[in-house]
Design a protein around this motif. Structure first.
Motif, PDB file in Angstrom:
ATOM      1  N   VAL A  92       0.840  -1.205   0.000  1.00 21.16           N
ATOM      2  CA  VAL A  92       0.000   0.000   0.000  1.00 21.16           C
ATOM      3  C   VAL A  92       0.877   1.259   0.000  1.00 21.16           C
ATOM      4  N   TYR A  93       2.151   1.122   0.366  1.00 20.76           N
ATOM      5  CA  TYR A  93       3.076   2.258   0.343  1.00 20.76           C
ATOM      6  C   TYR A  93       3.679   2.471  -1.042  1.00 20.76           C
ATOM      7  N   GLN A  96       8.895   3.089   6.382  1.00 25.43           N
ATOM      8  CA  GLN A  96       7.504   3.433   6.169  1.00 25.43           C
ATOM      9  C   GLN A  96       6.686   3.319   7.459  1.00 25.43           C
ATOM     10  N   PRO A  97       6.168   4.433   7.978  1.00 29.61           N
ATOM     11  CA  PRO A  97       5.249   4.389   9.113  1.00 29.61           C
ATOM     12  C   PRO A  97       3.812   4.248   8.622  1.00 29.61           C
ATOM     13  N   GLU A  98       2.927   3.855   9.493  1.00 32.06           N
ATOM     14  CA  GLU A  98       1.519   3.666   9.106  1.00 32.06           C
ATOM     15  C   GLU A  98       0.856   4.974   8.697  1.00 32.06           C
ATOM     16  N   HIS A 105       2.869   5.914  -2.338  1.00 29.60           N
ATOM     17  CA  HIS A 105       3.218   6.442  -3.662  1.00 29.60           C
ATOM     18  C   HIS A 105       2.966   5.304  -4.654  1.00 29.60           C
ATOM     19  N   VAL A 106       1.720   5.219  -5.121  1.00 29.50           N
ATOM     20  CA  VAL A 106       1.256   4.049  -5.874  1.00 29.50           C
ATOM     21  C   VAL A 106       0.749   4.455  -7.252  1.00 29.50           C
ATOM     22  N   ASP A 108      -1.950  -3.591  -5.424  1.00 28.48           N
ATOM     23  CA  ASP A 108      -1.825  -2.455  -4.521  1.00 28.48           C
ATOM     24  C   ASP A 108      -3.189  -1.837  -4.216  1.00 28.48           C
ATOM     25  N   GLU A 109      -3.977  -1.579  -5.256  1.00 29.74           N
ATOM     26  CA  GLU A 109      -5.259  -0.904  -5.062  1.00 29.74           C
ATOM     27  C   GLU A 109      -6.303  -1.831  -4.440  1.00 29.74           C
ATOM     28  N   ALA A 110      -6.209  -3.128  -4.693  1.00 31.19           N
ATOM     29  CA  ALA A 110      -7.115  -4.069  -4.026  1.00 31.19           C
ATOM     30  C   ALA A 110      -6.911  -4.003  -2.525  1.00 31.19           C
ATOM     31  N   LYS A 111      -5.654  -3.945  -2.112  1.00 29.34           N
ATOM     32  CA  LYS A 111      -5.353  -3.884  -0.684  1.00 29.34           C
ATOM     33  C   LYS A 111      -5.738  -2.528  -0.088  1.00 29.34           C
TER      34      LYS A 111
END
Length: 286
Positions: A90-91, A99-101, A106-107, A117-120
């Motif tokens: 997702v990052y 990477q913090p939550e 940057h997708v 990525d977008e499914a998640k």
């Protein structure tokens, strides 16, 4: 519950004799009914390796959208805690490191990796929506690179590819110049983190991964040395949108769950190698 799109019944055969284990062969993108009480629902279904989701883009999108919709509805009816397995993807190719939550990512939504990525990312959004608007007890675990026994040899990810190639004496395939980094977490540590989050009442995303970062080239060399192989490294073009760096900030996991990884990479790789030796020797590819 599984339809074995990318899994194997061999991974759960040892559970069938257990009195309290029950298995449903079912596609969770279709309506889900489970009789009786449910305390926890963990939605961990999804093709996860680039080989899988590039070959099955529609299924990947469906299991990240239709499935959580079905299962969140079930969790609402059953008053169960609902957990989703999200991902460090997702990052995207991050501009923030580690990477913090709180980093939004940057997708590329229409790139080849976008289906995963977008499914998640949608999965996280609908989970938070059900928590906010319906009061469903939800949790989101963002899983970073994980390894251990029972990985498929034909998985396409770095560790299975490197180990199987090294054990066969083949060239180790590294994409790009190998300078991209990953952080590998042993599966026992991952499961411990997931369990702690499931048993908590925390609703925001939590990174679960090992912050010990290594370049892919160094990782390939580590596998060659561990296996005692004569393999050499062969370089290929880096796939589009492949992340250049990946390392979890696990501050939140430490504070909320009192969790951090305990298994070193050297220790975990030795256990994983024993499994892969047996698989390569008997010629089982998946």
């Amino acid at each position: 519950m599984d339809n074995f799109l990318t899994g194997s019944v061999e991974n759960i055969e040892h559970l069938f004799p257990l009195e309290h284990f029950e298995f449903y062969n079912h596609d969770v993108t279709k309506f889900v009914h489970v009789p009786g009480e449910l305390d926890y629902i963990l939605h961990f279904a999804s093709p996860a390796s680039p080989i899988d989701y590039l070959q099955m883009p529609i299924q990947t999108l469906k299991v990240g959208s239709l499935a959580p919709y079905n299962l969140l509805g079930l969790a609402r009816v059953k008053n169960a805690r609902f957990m989703i397995a999200s991902t460090s993807e997702v990052y995207g190719d991050p501009n923030v490191h580690p990477q913090p939550e709180t980093y939004w990512g940057h997708v590329n939504p229409i790139g080849p990796r976008g289906v995963y990525d977008e499914a998640k990312r949608f999965q996280e959004a609908i989970t938070m929506a059900y928590h906010t608007y319906h009061g469903v007890n939800t949790g989101i675990v963002r899983i970073f690179n994980t390894y251990g026994p029972r990985m498929r040899l034909d998985d396409g990810r770095a560790l299975p590819a490197f180990m199987s190639q090294a054990l066969r004496g083949e060239d180790i395939t590294v994409f790009g110049d190998g300078s991209q980094t990953r952080s590998f977490c042993y599966v026992d540590d991952l499961v411990d983190g997931i369990f702690r989050l499931t048993m908590s009442d925390y609703h925001e995303p939590v990174n679960i991964g090992n912050p010990a970062e290594i370049t892919i080239k160094e990782f390939a060399e580590e596998i060659v040395e561990l296996t005692g192989s004569n393999s050499t490294i062969s370089y290929r073009d880096l796939p589009k949108d492949d992340p250049k760096q990946r390392r979890p900030d696990i501050t939140r996991a430490k504070e909320v769950l009192n969790w951090e990884p305990k298994v070193s990479r050297s220790e975990g790789l030795k256990v994983t190698l024993d499994y892969f030796k047996n698989k390569v020797e008997v010629g089982v590819g998946s």
